[in-house]
Design a protein around this motif. Structure first.
Motif, PDB file in Angstrom:
ATOM      1  N   ILE A 178      68.214  73.827  27.471  1.00 12.20           N
ATOM      2  CA  ILE A 178      69.638  73.571  27.252  1.00 12.20           C
ATOM      3  C   ILE A 178      70.521  74.593  27.950  1.00 12.20           C
ATOM      4  CG2 ILE A 178      69.199  72.485  25.013  1.00 12.20           C
ATOM      5  CD1 ILE A 178      70.227  75.142  23.756  1.00 12.20           C
ATOM      6  N   ASP A 179      69.925  75.686  28.418  1.00 12.01           N
ATOM      7  CA  ASP A 179      70.710  76.748  29.048  1.00 12.01           C
ATOM      8  C   ASP A 179      70.009  77.192  30.321  1.00 12.01           C
ATOM      9  OD1 ASP A 179      72.716  78.510  29.468  1.00 12.01           O
ATOM     10  OD2 ASP A 179      72.138  79.937  27.910  1.00 12.01           O
ATOM     11  N   TYR A 180      70.774  77.715  31.269  1.00  9.66           N
ATOM     12  CA  TYR A 180      70.191  78.172  32.525  1.00  9.66           C
ATOM     13  C   TYR A 180      71.092  79.221  33.152  1.00  9.66           C
ATOM     14  CZ  TYR A 180      73.740  75.586  35.132  1.00  9.66           C
ATOM     15  OH  TYR A 180      74.913  75.149  35.672  1.00  9.66           O
ATOM     16  N   TYR A 181      70.523  79.963  34.070  1.00  6.06           N
ATOM     17  CA  TYR A 181      71.303  80.845  34.941  1.00  6.06           C
ATOM     18  C   TYR A 181      70.533  81.044  36.233  1.00  6.06           C
ATOM     19  CZ  TYR A 181      68.228  84.657  33.303  1.00  6.06           C
ATOM     20  OH  TYR A 181      67.142  85.431  32.989  1.00  6.06           O
ATOM     21  N   TYR A 182      71.257  81.302  37.311  1.00  7.46           N
ATOM     22  CA  TYR A 182      70.629  81.499  38.613  1.00  7.46           C
ATOM     23  C   TYR A 182      70.164  82.940  38.753  1.00  7.46           C
ATOM     24  CZ  TYR A 182      72.742  76.996  39.543  1.00  7.46           C
ATOM     25  OH  TYR A 182      73.109  75.683  39.471  1.00  7.46           O
ATOM     26  N   SER A 183      68.982  83.093  39.341  1.00 12.01           N
ATOM     27  CA  SER A 183      68.359  84.409  39.415  1.00 12.01           C
ATOM     28  C   SER A 183      68.401  84.960  40.840  1.00 12.01           C
ATOM     29  CB  SER A 183      66.917  84.317  38.900  1.00 12.01           C
ATOM     30  OG  SER A 183      66.373  85.602  38.685  1.00 12.01           O
ATOM     31  N   TRP A 184      67.593  85.990  41.099  1.00 14.82           N
ATOM     32  CA  TRP A 184      67.728  86.764  42.332  1.00 14.82           C
ATOM     33  C   TRP A 184      67.302  85.992  43.579  1.00 14.82           C
ATOM     34  CZ3 TRP A 184      63.141  87.679  44.906  1.00 14.82           C
ATOM     35  CH2 TRP A 184      61.966  87.611  44.151  1.00 14.82           C
ATOM     36  N   SER A 185      66.394  85.045  43.483  1.00 15.28           N
ATOM     37  CA  SER A 185      66.029  84.237  44.653  1.00 15.28           C
ATOM     38  C   SER A 185      67.218  83.413  45.125  1.00 15.28           C
ATOM     39  CB  SER A 185      64.850  83.317  44.318  1.00 15.28           C
ATOM     40  OG  SER A 185      63.702  84.051  43.995  1.00 15.28           O
ATOM     41  N   PHE A 186      67.987  82.890  44.178  1.00 17.75           N
ATOM     42  CA  PHE A 186      69.194  82.134  44.483  1.00 17.75           C
ATOM     43  C   PHE A 186      70.212  83.032  45.186  1.00 17.75           C
ATOM     44  CE2 PHE A 186      73.323  80.305  43.510  1.00 17.75           C
ATOM     45  CZ  PHE A 186      73.127  78.954  43.722  1.00 17.75           C
TER      46      PHE A 186
END
Length: 228
Positions: A178-186
Motif C-alpha cells: 500500500i506504500d512505496y518510495y523510490y530508492s537509490w537506484s532510481f
C-alpha cells in the motif's frame, strides 16, 4: 583539434563517465522502488520488497516499533530474511509467476528493453569520443554527442515506465503493498539522465563550426579549425 578543444572534451568526458557509471549502477541493481504492506501490529513480521529492472527481492522484517519515516514495513535496511527472484521473462518459477500477475509484466519488459538501448547508445558514443582524438577525426564528436543524448533520453523513458509500473502495483487490488518510495537506484537513473544530456549537448556545441570573427564574414569564409 585545438588544444583548448581537447581540454574541453576531456572535462566533458569526465562528466559523461560519471553519468555512465550512474546509469550502469541503476541498470544492474534492484533498488528502484521499495514497497511496503500495511503493518497491522507491532512485535510481528511483515514482508517488504524492493525491485529493479531484472528481479524482485522480498524481505521478512520483524517490526518492534513503528517506522518514524512512516513507510509502513521497514525501513528496508533492517535485518531480515531476504528472498530474490528474477522476473518470469528470464526464468520460470512460482515466485516469478506471482510477480507477473501482480505487476503488469509488460511494463518491466519495456523498461528493461529501453535500458538496453540506452547502454547501446552509450557504447557507440564512447567509441566515437575515443576515435575523435585521432588526427582529422574531431567530426566524430557530433555523433558522440547525439548518442549520449539518446542514451539519456532512453534512461529517463525507462524511469517513467518504472514509475507507471510501481503505480499499477500500488493501485492493484491483487497486491498487499500500500506504500512505496523510490530508492537509490532510481536516483542514479535520474542523475545519469541529467549528466548524459548535458554532456551530449556540450559535445555538440564544441563540435559546431566556429562563428565568424568579424560581422562581414560568413561561416564559409571563417578560418577552418587547425588539426593537430
Amino acid at each position: 583539434m585545438f588544444e583548448e578543444q581537447v581540454t574541453k572534451v576531456k572535462i566533458i568526458s569526465v562528466v559523461i563517465v560519471i553519468g555512465m557509471s550512474a546509469m550502469l549502477a541503476a541498470v544492474v541493481t534492484d533498488h528502484w522502488a521499495v514497497l511496503s504492506p500495511r503493518v497491522e501490529k507491532l512485535n510481528a513480521t511483515c514482508e517488504a520488497a524492493h525491485f529493479g529492472l531484472w528481479r524482485l527481492c522480498k524481505k521478512t522484517i520483524f517490526i518492534v516499533k513503528e517506522d518514524p519515516q512512516g513507510k509502513g514495513c521497514g525501513p528496508i535496511s533492517l535485518p531480515g530474511v531476504r528472498n530474490c527472484s528474477y522476473f518470469k521473462h528470464f526464468t520460470s518459477g512460482e515466485e516469478a509467476k506471482v510477480f507477473e500477475v501482480k505487476t503488469q509484466k509488460e511494463y518491466n519488459i519495456s523498461a528493461a528493453a529501453i535500458a538496453i538501448f540506452s547502454l547501446f547508445f552509450m557504447i557507440l558514443g564512447t567509441l566515437c569520443v575515443i576515435f575523435s582524438f585521432g588526427k582529422g577525426r574531431d567530426y566524430l564528436l557530433r555523433p558522440a554527442g547525439m548518442f549520449f543524448a539518446f542514451a539519456g533520453l532512453c534512461i529517463i523513458i525507462a524511469v517513467e515506465v518504472m514509475r507507471q509500473s510501481v503505480k499499477r502495483m500500488i493501485d492493484s487490488d491483487e497486491t498487499v503493498w500500500i506504500d512505496y518510495y523510490y530508492s537509490w537506484s532510481f536516483t542514479c537513473a535520474c542523475a545519469s539522465f541529467t549528466l548524459l544530456i548535458l554532456g551530449g549537448a556540450a559535445l555538440l556545441l564544441i563540435s559546431m563550426p566556429h562563428m565568424p570573427r568579424n560581422p562581414w564574414e560568413t561561416c564559409m569564409d571563417a578560418e577552418p579549425d587547425t588539426l593537430d
